[in-house]
Every structure is written in C-alpha cells, then in structure tokens.
Design an enzyme around this catalytic site. Structure first.
Site, mmCIF file in Angstrom:
data_model
loop_
_atom_site.group_PDB
_atom_site.id
_atom_site.type_symbol
_atom_site.label_atom_id
_atom_site.label_comp_id
_atom_site.label_asym_id
_atom_site.label_seq_id
_atom_site.Cartn_x
_atom_site.Cartn_y
_atom_site.Cartn_z
ATOM 1 N N TYR A 111 -6.928 23.865 50.073
ATOM 2 C CA TYR A 111 -8.126 25.220 51.185
ATOM 3 C C TYR A 111 -7.133 25.879 52.413
ATOM 4 O O TYR A 111 -6.026 25.371 52.897
ATOM 5 C CB TYR A 111 -8.298 23.273 52.420
ATOM 6 C CG TYR A 111 -9.117 24.185 53.651
ATOM 7 C CD1 TYR A 111 -10.647 25.185 53.287
ATOM 8 C CD2 TYR A 111 -8.942 24.312 54.850
ATOM 9 C CE1 TYR A 111 -11.619 25.435 54.096
ATOM 10 C CE2 TYR A 111 -9.996 25.089 56.187
ATOM 11 C CZ TYR A 111 -11.342 25.515 55.368
ATOM 12 O OH TYR A 111 -11.628 25.844 56.197
ATOM 13 N N ASP A 183 -6.099 15.539 49.718
ATOM 14 C CA ASP A 183 -7.405 15.681 50.617
ATOM 15 C C ASP A 183 -8.681 16.308 49.540
ATOM 16 O O ASP A 183 -8.861 16.345 48.782
ATOM 17 C CB ASP A 183 -6.986 17.265 50.494
ATOM 18 C CG ASP A 183 -8.447 18.304 51.970
ATOM 19 O OD1 ASP A 183 -9.938 17.344 51.740
ATOM 20 O OD2 ASP A 183 -8.872 19.590 52.304
HETATM 21 C C1 LIG Z 1 -13.668 22.853 55.343
HETATM 22 C C2 LIG Z 1 -12.245 21.999 54.233
HETATM 23 C C3 LIG Z 1 -10.980 21.811 55.141
HETATM 24 C C4 LIG Z 1 -11.214 22.323 56.925
HETATM 25 O O1 LIG Z 1 -11.525 21.313 57.191
HETATM 26 P P1 LIG Z 1 -13.003 21.625 59.091
HETATM 27 O O2 LIG Z 1 -13.557 20.754 59.042
HETATM 28 O O3 LIG Z 1 -13.507 23.214 59.110
HETATM 29 O O4 LIG Z 1 -11.627 22.071 59.388
HETATM 30 C C5 LIG Z 1 -10.067 21.342 54.485
HETATM 31 N N1 LIG Z 1 -10.070 21.276 53.260
HETATM 32 C C6 LIG Z 1 -11.623 21.335 52.641
HETATM 33 C C7 LIG Z 1 -10.700 21.211 51.203
HETATM 34 C C8 LIG Z 1 -12.725 22.241 53.035
HETATM 35 O O5 LIG Z 1 -13.065 22.486 52.317
#
Ligand SMILES: *Cc1c(COP(=O)(O)O)cnc(C)c1O
Length: 393
Positions: A111, A183
């Site tokens: 991200y 993630d």
């Molecule tokens: C959107 C996203 C984030 C960040 O999240 P927020 O809630 O916007 O702070 C992190 N990792 C991935 C894969 C995302 O799509």
C-alpha cells in the site's frame, strides 16, 4: 458454546461473545471517554492489569473490545488492537518492532502510504529498509541483514495483485528469528488467515472489505501471542491512534455480512475478469482467479477464493485507460476498495503517485495499470458499464 469450533459465517455473526446485561442483540455503543472504578482498590487493580475493568477509551472500551475479539477469533489470533485507520495499525506495528539502527524488509508493491511513511518519516529516526519483490523469496533472502527486525508484506499486493507465499516467507523469517507481519486487507479473514500460515501478526484496513460500506475508516492489528499483544497495545494507546466507539459499532455491523458480500463480489469478479480477459482492447489482466495468473496454484493453496480485486492494462496505455475511466457511469472513479460498490482507479496518478518513478517501475506499477474493485451490483450491469466505457477507447 465454543466459537472456535464453529464455521466462519457463524463466527462473523457471533464472534466476540459480548453479553449485554439488558439482552440487546447488538453491542451497545459505550460512547464514554472514561469509566468509573468501584473503589480505589479496584482502580489500582485496573491500572496494574489485574482486573478486566475499563479505564479510559484511548486504552480500551467495551464496544471496541468486542470488535477486537471478533476479528482476532476470525484470524485465529490471540487478540486484536483496533486503530483509527489502517495506517494507524501499520505505523503502530513499525513503532513496535523498529528503532534507530534496525532494518525492515518489505514488499515493493505494498500500500503506497505504508511505504511512503517509512521512506519519509521512519527514515528520519534512523530506521533502514529494503523494498524487494516478496513474491520472489530469493530477493527476500538476499535482503535480510543482521539488523533486520521485521519482514512486512501484503498479499495479494496492491495494486499489482502479486501473491506472496506466506508459509514459505514465515519459514525464512523464523530461521533468522525475524517476525513476519502480513497486511490481510485484500482478502480479509474470510479468504485468508496468515496467522495459520505462520505469520506473527496481521494488520487490516477495515475501511475496505471488513466494514465494506464505504462509510468508515478503521484499522486492526491481530497478534498471535499474548506477549506481542501486551507489548503492542500500549504503543497504540500512547500514540493515540485508537478507534472511536461509534466507529467500532459500525465496523462490527459491517463484519456480520462479510461472507455474503465477498461471496457475491467474488462471483461477480470471476465473470468480469473473464470478460476483460477476452476483450480485444485489453492488453493484460491480473486476477488471482484466472489460470493466466502466474501464481494461480499458490492462490489455491493459501486463499479460500480469488477475491474481488483485479488490475489490467488497456491497449494504448495510460491515455486509453484514462478515456475508459472518464466514461464509466456505474463504477465510481474513486480510490479505496472492498466496498459494496464497484470502484475503478489509476494507481500511478492516484494511490501510488507519491512513489518515485523508479520505485513505481520496480514495484511493477506501470502507467497503464488500472485497478478495479468489484462490488455486489448485478454483474450484467457492471459488464455493460465497462463495455460502453471501453467503446470510447
Ligand atoms: C487502504 C489500505 C491501507 C490503509 O488503510 P486506511 O484505513 O486507509 O488507513 C493499508 N493497506 C491496504 C492494503 C489498503 O488497501
């Protein structure tokens, strides 16, 4: 009733196990900043961690706690730490594991802001990093240094849809006594459970699939062990990136329908990918459900389904893709993903615009790459929209 023995759709509804004394079917919103103690001794026990009582919402709150427990039960983890956003979860993880002189190995297609905050902010505090393609384990092995304290990845990656072998990466990490954090935003626990595959922590942007209604920004960390939970929870509380009780209520409500939303979006995505794959104006397409995806077999091994995210290139490069994006009528031209509505965006000029041209190239984010997040509308309408937009190209 032991929720751990139940199926995932049952867990989505009943995980967390909150019992309201008045019998409310949903968890009440404890919209309170502070909680009174029964006695001075009770207050002292709460602060000493010897009692389960609540103290102050930045540290913990019953509505937020139920959501934390729910997501942890879905991920088969010890417990969760809810945050104000996905970035709140990611920066808390960095703060917990990294410090001056330590080094992180991460995926070059994570991200955008997860990389941006490392390069622009954590670097100021003497944290070192290597961004490599974690779908290629040899690159990870070569990047590990004696001071590597964290391996951090995202799979499927954003926006390239590359798949990292979590089990193999965890083995490499643990051979070197390095923790692995994944993630899991693109899959959610409905489609992938990294802790079961060897990861030590999972982070989520619950803004995406878990809440799923494009009305909340929220994050979550799930730890595998009690030790990490006790270590990282104060980092979140002291940085002040806590969730709000109302945000927790909304997210817990969204979580209940995660299964039916993903089933539907995924079914739509399989049809849309098939349509785009055969379209004469489409140069290439990356979707985990297509046999042409380079890691199609790994998808079947570690994911319970291909999900609802795909990227593609229109013949004629960025200008052609731009024309298409300017003519969609049903799909929203917007960043974010994992919601009930179909979204289309251009990472090179939008979500990943802060990366240097070299970093974009290294991460495989070409100028023509267009990302689609498929929603739960009628699939014929989604395809008809893409069809008429492509007719303008
Ligand atoms: C959107 C996203 C984030 C960040 O999240 P927020 O809630 O916007 O702070 C992190 N990792 C991935 C894969 C995302 O799509």
């Amino acid at each position: 009733m032991n929720i751990k023995d139940k199926g995932i759709n049952t867990k989505l509804i009943h995980a967390g196990g909150f019992k309201d004394p008045l019998g409310s079917a949903t968890t009440p919103i404890y919209q309170s900043s502070t909680f009174s103690f029964e006695s001075a001794d009770h207050g002292a026990r709460c602060f000493a961690g010897e009692s389960d009582g609540y103290i102050y919402t930045r540290i913990g709150n019953p509505t937020i706690g139920e959501l934390e427990k729910s997501v942890a039960e879905l991920e088969n983890g010890y417990n969760g730490i809810a945050t104000s956003s996905g970035m709140g979860a990611i920066t808390t993880v960095y703060m917990y594991y990294l410090g001056a002189g330590s080094h992180m190995v991460s995926h070059n297609a994570v991200y955008g802001p997860a990389r941006g905050v490392m390069e622009s902010l954590f670097s100021k505090f003497g944290v070192e990093y290597s961004y490599v393609d974690t779908t290629d384990l040899d690159q990870v092995r070569a990047a590990i240094k004696p001071n590597t304290k964290l391996i951090y990845t995202e799979t499927p990656a954003n926006p390239t849809i590359g798949i990292t072998d979590i089990k193999a990466l965890a083995e490499i990490a643990h051979e070197h006594n390095i923790p692995l954090v994944v993630d899991n935003t693109f899959c959610s626990p409905y489609l992938q459970r990294p802790l079961d595959l060897g990861a030590d922590m999972v982070v989520h942007s619950m803004t995406k699939f878990i809440n799923g209604h494009a009305d909340i920004v929220a994050g979550m960390i799930v730890t595998k062990t009690e030790e990490d939970y006790k270590g990282i929870r104060p980092v979140m509380a002291n940085m002040g990136c806590n969730m709000d009780p109302h945000q927790a209520f909304m997210t817990r409500r969204g979580l209940k329908t995660l299964g039916i939303r993903i089933d539907r979006a995924q079914k739509n995505a399989i049809k849309v990918a098939d349509y785009l794959d055969k379209h004469p104006k489409i140069e290439w397409i990356m979707y985990p459900g297509l046999a042409s995806h380079p890691q199609h077999e790994l998808v079947a091994e570690q994911m319970d389904g291909p999900g609802a995210m795909m990227s593609f290139g229109v013949k004629g490069g960025y200008e052609a893709g731009k024309k298409m994006m300017d003519h969609v009528e049903l799909a929203l031209l917007a960043v974010s993903l994992g919601g009930i509505e179909t979204l289309i965006q251009h990472p090179a000029s939008m979500t990943h615009s802060k990366l240097s041209p070299e970093a974009k190239m290294q991460a495989g984010i070409s100028d023509e790459l267009v990302r689609l997040s498929i929603g739960i509308e009628d699939v014929d309408d989604i395809i008809a929209d893409l069809e008429q937009a492509l007719a303008h190209v």
